[in-house]
Design an enzyme around this catalytic site. Sequence first.
Site, PDB file in Angstrom:
ATOM      1  N   ARG A 190       0.830  -1.199   0.000  1.00 30.88           N
ATOM      2  CA  ARG A 190       0.000   0.000   0.000  1.00 30.88           C
ATOM      3  C   ARG A 190       0.869   1.256   0.000  1.00 30.88           C
ATOM      4  O   ARG A 190       0.567   2.255  -0.641  1.00 30.88           O
ATOM      5  CB  ARG A 190      -0.935   0.007   1.219  1.00 30.88           C
ATOM      6  N   ASP A 249      -5.906  20.547 -12.488  1.00 33.47           N
ATOM      7  CA  ASP A 249      -6.246  19.327 -13.216  1.00 33.47           C
ATOM      8  C   ASP A 249      -5.747  19.505 -14.650  1.00 33.47           C
ATOM      9  O   ASP A 249      -6.284  20.307 -15.407  1.00 33.47           O
ATOM     10  CB  ASP A 249      -7.763  19.119 -13.184  1.00 33.47           C
ATOM     11  N   TYR A 300     -15.070  19.413 -13.989  1.00 36.46           N
ATOM     12  CA  TYR A 300     -15.724  18.135 -14.260  1.00 36.46           C
ATOM     13  C   TYR A 300     -16.841  17.882 -13.243  1.00 36.46           C
ATOM     14  O   TYR A 300     -16.687  18.163 -12.048  1.00 36.46           O
ATOM     15  CB  TYR A 300     -14.664  17.034 -14.210  1.00 36.46           C
ATOM     16  N   LYS A 331      -7.311   8.675 -18.759  1.00 38.79           N
ATOM     17  CA  LYS A 331      -7.526   9.385 -20.017  1.00 38.79           C
ATOM     18  C   LYS A 331      -6.259   9.349 -20.879  1.00 38.79           C
ATOM     19  O   LYS A 331      -5.793   8.294 -21.260  1.00 38.79           O
ATOM     20  CB  LYS A 331      -7.992  10.810 -19.723  1.00 38.79           C
TER      21      LYS A 331
END
Length: 389
Positions: free
Chosen positions: A56, A180, A108, A205
């Site tokens: 992790r 972003d 978004y 993306k």
Amino acid sequence: MTRIFETDLRDGPSTRAIHAGQRPDAVSGAIMTPLYLTSTYVHEEFGVHRGYEYARGKNPTREALERNVAALEGATHGFAFGSGMGCLTSLMMLFRSGDHVIVGENVYGGTYRLFDKLLRQFGLTFTYVDTRDPQRIADAVTAQTRAVMLETPTNPLMRLTDLAAAADIARRAGALTIVDNTFATPIFQRPLELGADIVWHSTTKYINGHSDMIGGLAVVLEDELADRLQFILNAAGAVPGPFDAWLALRGTKTLPLRMKQHDLNGRAVGAWLLERLGEDRVIYPGLAHHPHHELAKKQMSGFGGMMTLDLKTIDNARKFLERVRVFSLAESLGGVESLTNHPFSMTHGSVPADIKIAMGLNDGMVRLSCGIEDAEDLIADLDGALEGI
């Protein structure tokens, strides 16, 4: 013969995309980063390990991706997450109840949903402003402002923010600038060089580019900020599996090549649509009539393949979306294949209708993500879909 697999900022983006953050496998010499499919690591002896304790916190496959994207952005630290929203949620853990965040009004829809439906419950406050005008950002600053959250170009209205001006306002307020950069990618825009503190991506993306994984990634320059994010990453645990990290790392190797083709196709499609539909219906920063075309040329090195069409009515939008054949009607963007969607009901479906309308988003708009197919085929597909509209 000595080969250098670690790169620095003097190298070009294509060299960094292929080599940065990666070395041949120490055991076999494999040139591709191995998949480290392990949950834990054996200690050499009590209190002694090789920098890895539990997956992790760190995984070598994930680290290669983190270093690679950080190099592309001109950063010194990278942090990979299990999704773009997992990345953003983790970034917001930098703040506490009572902190105030200024947000671009056309972010978004998933960002708005996270902030409005979840994080407000924990005492964070958000002010949404039209960040096209830096003065509106300055006017929204309060004594509690801790961050300015920007998206440029925005999704789906393709609005631009002057990053240098916005970062200067945030810096004077003692706030972080968080950008972003999913639409532009580090190939076309480098927000850290314009004053941003944190840059993040939905690696789902363009970074991955092949529509076969989900992920997010944030990069920073400051060591202290990096330490805080590493703690959050390990403590909250929104990390990707090694195979998703490997898929994204495979994608970055062709990112510069793909972005060139996305850009070429975007320019060709945009120019054709401008002639076919007129200035008031085509929203693309690469067109001279776009109100921030000059800013795009200044702070971006390419315009990319994202654009929005205003077909005026939902009936026109429905006809268009039902007729496309090369463009596929689907969520997401940035893959090698061309996609289209209906932002009003899809990407921004969770945003109240009155807020969507107030920001300029109407139900006649469709968003295009131009892939890397032959531009002539994309134009022919759009020509058929627009017949009679």
